[in-house]
Scaffold this active site. Sequence first.
Site, short mmCIF file in Angstrom:
data_model
loop_
_atom_site.label_atom_id
_atom_site.label_comp_id
_atom_site.label_asym_id
_atom_site.label_seq_id
_atom_site.Cartn_x
_atom_site.Cartn_y
_atom_site.Cartn_z
N GLU A 113 5.07 -4.76 -0.33
CA GLU A 113 4.76 -5.90 -1.19
C GLU A 113 5.90 -6.21 -2.14
OE1 GLU A 113 0.87 -5.80 -2.97
OE2 GLU A 113 1.27 -7.55 -4.23
N GLU A 163 -2.11 3.31 -1.85
CA GLU A 163 -0.84 2.90 -2.46
C GLU A 163 -0.04 4.13 -2.88
OE1 GLU A 163 -1.54 0.17 -5.69
OE2 GLU A 163 -2.61 -1.26 -4.40
N ASP A 172 -9.12 -0.93 1.35
CA ASP A 172 -8.40 -0.26 0.27
C ASP A 172 -9.26 0.83 -0.35
OD1 ASP A 172 -5.78 -1.17 -0.15
OD2 ASP A 172 -6.48 -3.01 -1.13
N LYS A 207 -6.55 2.06 3.39
CA LYS A 207 -5.19 1.84 2.87
C LYS A 207 -5.09 2.50 1.49
CE LYS A 207 -3.56 -2.42 1.47
NZ LYS A 207 -3.27 -2.21 0.04
N ASP A 254 -8.45 -4.38 -2.48
CA ASP A 254 -9.01 -4.23 -3.83
C ASP A 254 -8.66 -5.44 -4.68
OD1 ASP A 254 -6.35 -3.64 -4.18
OD2 ASP A 254 -6.67 -1.65 -5.01
#
Length: 273
Positions: A191, A124, A92, A122, A53
């Site tokens: 990250e 988060e 994403d 994916k 993204d």
Amino acid sequence: MSVHQSTHLKRITTHILQEMKKRKEKISMLTAYDFSMAGIVDAAGIDMILVGDSASNVMAGHETTLPITLDQMIYHATAVVRAVERALVVVDIPFGSYQGNSSEALRSAIRIMKESGAHAVKVEGGAEIRESVVRILSAGVPVMGHLGLTPQSIYKFGTYTVRAREKEEAGKLLEDAKILEECGCFALVLEKIPAQLARRVAEAVTIPVIGIGAGPDVDGQVLVLHDMLGITQEFKPRFLRQYADIRNTMLEAVGKYIQDVKSADFPNEKESY
Ligand code: KIV
């Protein structure tokens, strides 16, 4: 009738990535958002392509990843999948398309897989999105987790500085990694966290851990393509290694073209019919 891949190339699968971790072979991953770039990255032999993204930043010029929509992510992913013969393509799920509830998360994941032909999604977050992760996985869609600096939560963090330096946040991150593994995620992105913590996570889970700003002791690395090629210039975090200076190469080439047009040097006789 069975359908076979048209090339001799062996496609990277989640199973192959697991094997790579077991034999300590590092995994390479880059982002791509369009057909032309994805084709080049795949031809170079990358293992995984992330339709991140971050397209919101590098392709659309937004300040954050929040504005990009599910439809826009599917548009980018479809173009990437069309170009790729070998790499595993991960997409994403954008902000606002999975946090609401697990049914919404499942619907978004299914749309991405069905409409783009990508191989995985994916998301988060850790414990707080567990139910959504389980629901997506139960539909047979491979899920990659993303912990540490999670750009979709930038307004909660307030800054893009290194995450999980404090003991409490580091402990939660380690727990979240184990939860995502238990749920059945096939891999994790970490990250911008301390290298030592990233190593602990990579040792604590059996699934591949891919780092961006997470040091060398993880199972692979990912970078944003436009950053590592030097197309974007203003973003220069410590973890970024720039492998080319494409912005200046392009500026030079376009400048030369403008000159040639203005001076009527282009096109010449050979370039005319
Ligand atoms: O969107 C993205 O490019 C990402 C990477 C930074 C891992 O999530």
